[in-house]
Motif scaffolding. Structure first.
Motif, PDB file in Angstrom:
ATOM      1  N   ASN A 246      21.999  27.946  48.205  1.00  0.00           N
ATOM      2  CA  ASN A 246      23.665  27.943  48.709  1.00  0.00           C
ATOM      3  C   ASN A 246      24.655  28.632  47.661  1.00  0.00           C
ATOM      4  N   ASN A 247      24.199  29.878  47.205  1.00  0.00           N
ATOM      5  CA  ASN A 247      24.953  30.601  46.233  1.00  0.00           C
ATOM      6  C   ASN A 247      25.851  31.648  46.683  1.00  0.00           C
ATOM      7  N   GLN A 248      26.198  31.636  48.089  1.00  0.00           N
ATOM      8  CA  GLN A 248      26.912  33.026  48.630  1.00  0.00           C
ATOM      9  C   GLN A 248      28.307  33.004  48.160  1.00  0.00           C
ATOM     10  N   MET A 249      29.020  31.617  47.963  1.00  0.00           N
ATOM     11  CA  MET A 249      30.156  31.512  47.435  1.00  0.00           C
ATOM     12  C   MET A 249      30.498  31.818  45.888  1.00  0.00           C
ATOM     13  N   GLN A 250      29.429  31.715  45.043  1.00  0.00           N
ATOM     14  CA  GLN A 250      29.527  31.848  43.792  1.00  0.00           C
ATOM     15  C   GLN A 250      29.328  33.462  43.613  1.00  0.00           C
ATOM     16  N   LYS A 251      28.322  33.857  44.490  1.00  0.00           N
ATOM     17  CA  LYS A 251      28.117  35.436  44.526  1.00  0.00           C
ATOM     18  C   LYS A 251      29.334  35.952  44.615  1.00  0.00           C
ATOM     19  N   ASN A 252      30.171  35.835  45.786  1.00  0.00           N
ATOM     20  CA  ASN A 252      31.270  36.163  46.149  1.00  0.00           C
ATOM     21  C   ASN A 252      32.403  36.386  45.063  1.00  0.00           C
ATOM     22  N   LYS A 253      32.391  35.300  44.522  1.00  0.00           N
ATOM     23  CA  LYS A 253      33.420  35.250  43.294  1.00  0.00           C
ATOM     24  C   LYS A 253      33.019  36.020  42.236  1.00  0.00           C
ATOM     25  N   LEU A 254      31.842  36.181  41.811  1.00  0.00           N
ATOM     26  CA  LEU A 254      31.364  36.800  40.545  1.00  0.00           C
ATOM     27  C   LEU A 254      31.465  38.271  41.113  1.00  0.00           C
ATOM     28  N   SER A 255      31.052  38.741  42.458  1.00  0.00           N
ATOM     29  CA  SER A 255      31.229  40.129  42.526  1.00  0.00           C
ATOM     30  C   SER A 255      32.471  40.610  42.773  1.00  0.00           C
ATOM     31  N   ASN A 256      33.460  39.722  43.184  1.00  0.00           N
ATOM     32  CA  ASN A 256      34.821  40.371  43.071  1.00  0.00           C
ATOM     33  C   ASN A 256      35.255  40.343  41.875  1.00  0.00           C
ATOM     34  N   LEU A 257      34.851  39.630  40.837  1.00  0.00           N
ATOM     35  CA  LEU A 257      35.394  39.862  39.665  1.00  0.00           C
ATOM     36  C   LEU A 257      34.730  41.108  38.951  1.00  0.00           C
ATOM     37  N   TYR A 258      33.668  41.532  39.254  1.00  0.00           N
ATOM     38  CA  TYR A 258      33.038  42.913  38.898  1.00  0.00           C
ATOM     39  C   TYR A 258      33.656  43.858  39.534  1.00  0.00           C
ATOM     40  N   ILE A 259      33.992  43.793  40.689  1.00  0.00           N
ATOM     41  CA  ILE A 259      34.696  45.039  41.360  1.00  0.00           C
ATOM     42  C   ILE A 259      35.945  45.210  40.878  1.00  0.00           C
ATOM     43  N   ARG A 260      36.739  44.067  40.462  1.00  0.00           N
ATOM     44  CA  ARG A 260      38.113  44.332  39.770  1.00  0.00           C
ATOM     45  C   ARG A 260      38.013  45.183  38.236  1.00  0.00           C
ATOM     46  N   LEU A 261      36.830  44.718  37.809  1.00  0.00           N
ATOM     47  CA  LEU A 261      36.618  45.264  36.309  1.00  0.00           C
ATOM     48  C   LEU A 261      36.222  46.842  36.430  1.00  0.00           C
ATOM     49  N   VAL A 262      35.231  47.303  37.628  1.00  0.00           N
ATOM     50  CA  VAL A 262      35.085  48.557  38.082  1.00  0.00           C
ATOM     51  C   VAL A 262      36.236  49.233  38.410  1.00  0.00           C
ATOM     52  N   THR A 263      37.042  48.673  39.200  1.00  0.00           N
ATOM     53  CA  THR A 263      38.280  49.490  39.736  1.00  0.00           C
ATOM     54  C   THR A 263      39.310  49.483  38.543  1.00  0.00           C
ATOM     55  N   THR A 264      39.229  48.761  37.589  1.00  0.00           N
ATOM     56  CA  THR A 264      40.006  49.020  36.500  1.00  0.00           C
ATOM     57  C   THR A 264      39.653  50.335  35.727  1.00  0.00           C
ATOM     58  N   ASN A 265      38.492  50.439  35.502  1.00  0.00           N
ATOM     59  CA  ASN A 265      37.645  51.605  35.095  1.00  0.00           C
ATOM     60  C   ASN A 265      38.041  52.990  35.837  1.00  0.00           C
ATOM     61  N   LEU A 266      37.904  52.641  37.136  1.00  0.00           N
ATOM     62  CA  LEU A 266      38.371  53.800  37.846  1.00  0.00           C
ATOM     63  C   LEU A 266      39.927  54.285  37.680  1.00  0.00           C
ATOM     64  N   LYS A 267      40.621  53.227  37.522  1.00  0.00           N
ATOM     65  CA  LYS A 267      42.070  53.641  37.159  1.00  0.00           C
ATOM     66  C   LYS A 267      42.089  54.140  35.829  1.00  0.00           C
ATOM     67  N   GLN A 268      41.432  53.740  34.996  1.00  0.00           N
ATOM     68  CA  GLN A 268      41.651  54.276  33.580  1.00  0.00           C
ATOM     69  C   GLN A 268      40.972  55.805  33.707  1.00  0.00           C
ATOM     70  N   ILE A 269      39.979  55.980  34.283  1.00  0.00           N
ATOM     71  CA  ILE A 269      39.346  57.563  34.381  1.00  0.00           C
ATOM     72  C   ILE A 269      40.675  58.565  35.116  1.00  0.00           C
ATOM     73  N   SER A 270      41.009  57.915  36.142  1.00  0.00           N
ATOM     74  CA  SER A 270      41.973  58.911  36.774  1.00  0.00           C
ATOM     75  C   SER A 270      43.305  59.098  36.017  1.00  0.00           C
ATOM     76  N   CYS A 271      43.669  58.161  35.216  1.00  0.00           N
ATOM     77  CA  CYS A 271      44.893  58.283  34.632  1.00  0.00           C
ATOM     78  C   CYS A 271      44.815  58.849  33.366  1.00  0.00           C
ATOM     79  N   ARG A 272      43.350  58.991  32.654  1.00  0.00           N
ATOM     80  CA  ARG A 272      43.430  59.494  31.406  1.00  0.00           C
ATOM     81  C   ARG A 272      43.608  60.998  31.214  1.00  0.00           C
ATOM     82  N   GLU A 273      44.607  61.457  30.512  1.00  0.00           N
ATOM     83  CA  GLU A 273      45.085  62.613  30.371  1.00  0.00           C
ATOM     84  C   GLU A 273      43.775  63.526  29.519  1.00  0.00           C
ATOM     85  N   GLN A 274      43.137  62.741  28.682  1.00  0.00           N
ATOM     86  CA  GLN A 274      42.340  63.800  27.947  1.00  0.00           C
ATOM     87  C   GLN A 274      40.968  64.036  28.753  1.00  0.00           C
TER      88      GLN A 274
END
Length: 334
Positions: free
Chosen positions: A247-275
């Motif tokens: 019965n782990n779906q709720m916990q999987k969703n929580k941790l997956s959303n944390l992972y998605i937030r971290l990855v989208t931060t990385n996508l933002k870093q890449i998109s805005c990195r002038e170098q």
């Protein structure tokens, strides 16, 4: 009385050491050793640490080549002779009853790990914010997973090693170490692995630790090569952890959303990195979006609504759209 080892990794921390040592010596618990790990510092850190060890036999100093925070914590753990371990960052503050209160809970409940709460202190604004975790918990791994895991993720009590007291035999018997090959988010990588083995867990809602941060230290200015691999290691550990429980779906969703937030931060870093050139940005975005783990997380039924757009752009391979979206959001500060 059980001995507690407090491990302090230090790299060029000469201006913080005296205050840190003052906090260590102020601990109300008596059976302590303090392990100062000089991680290849080039300032006066080595000499300052050695001076404290000469003056007070409770201090032990480990000098090593610079290997990063994870390597320094591991070195401190290897040198520890206590029954329990606490990790403290040299530039933070701790309350005088941190060890006494939490080692008591660990002993009384035969806990492998005790979580405790903290404050965030913004050095730019001077604002100190209480962590909002509420409610004492003591129980086994299944009870923690079902009833408290998501709360600790939401309040970031899950994340760091510096707001936890660990039984040292638990760490060593399960070979729980920090992984130096992952340059960032080593804390949640460790937490998501550690919880796969912890059988008795206590969560203490009282605050004992002051974590100092700067709002000016934007993630966009702190791009780190290996970021995506690091957060994906966390995701892998997290899904392995969830699979240990039914019965782990709720916990999987929580941790997956944390992972998605971290990855989208990385996508933002890449998109805005002038170098980075446009070609390099698109190559990096393409690599992330085509990697199966990110697509797997985005495919979760429990994905946060605000992430539906990024899921659409990833699944349609609209890498230019991702880049433009994050550049616009950065310009608008959203």
């Amino acid at each position: 009385m059980n001995k507690v080892s407090i491990i302090v990794p230090i790299y060029n921390g000469e201006k913080y050491i005296d205050n840190c040592v003052k906090n260590l010596k102020a601990q109300s618990y008596s059976d302590l050793e303090f392990i100062l790990v000089d991680d290849g510092s080039t300032d006066k850190t080595p000499q300052i640490c050695d001076d404290y060890a000469i003056k007070d036999e409770r201090f032990k100093v480990v000098h090593q080549k610079n290997g990063g925070l994870s390597a320094a914590r591991n070195a401190g753990t290897n040198a520890a002779t206590g029954d329990y371990i606490v990790y403290v960052d040299v530039d933070d503050d701790i309350e005088s009853n941190l060890v006494e209160d939490n080692v008591k809970l660990a002993i009384e409940n035969d806990a492998d790990v005790v979580f405790y709460s903290f404050w965030y202190h913004n050095l730019d604004t001077g604002i100190r914010t209480e962590n909002k975790y509420n409610g004492y918990f003591c129980g086994n791994d299944e009870e923690f997973f079902c009833n408290k895991l998501n709360d600790t993720v939401d309040t970031e009590v899950f994340n760091a090693p510096w707001n936890k007291l660990y039984k040292i035999s638990f760490l060593k018997e399960n070979n729980l170490i920090f992984l130096p090959e992952y340059p960032i988010y080593e804390d949640i990588i460790f937490a998501s692995k550690m919880l796969q083995y912890a059988k008795r867990i206590v969560v203490n809602p009282n605050r004992y630790y002051v974590y100092y941060l700067r709002s000016s230290g934007s993630l966009l200015t702190k791009y780190v090569d290996g970021y995506y691999d690091s957060v994906t290691k966390f995701y892998d550990n997290s899904m392995d952890y969830c699979e240990l429980h039914k019965n782990n779906q709720m916990q999987k969703n929580k941790l997956s959303n944390l992972y998605i937030r971290l990855v989208t931060t990385n996508l933002k870093q890449i998109s805005c990195r002038e170098q980075f050139s446009l070609k390099e940005k698109l190559n990096r975005i393409s690599y992330i979006c085509n990697y199966g783990k990110f697509q797997e997380a985005l495919g979760s039924d429990g994905i946060e609504k605000r992430k539906k757009l990024i899921r659409f752009l990833v699944l349609t391979k609209n890498y230019i759209g991702i880049l433009v979206m994050y550049r616009i959001r950065n310009t608008l500060k959203i």
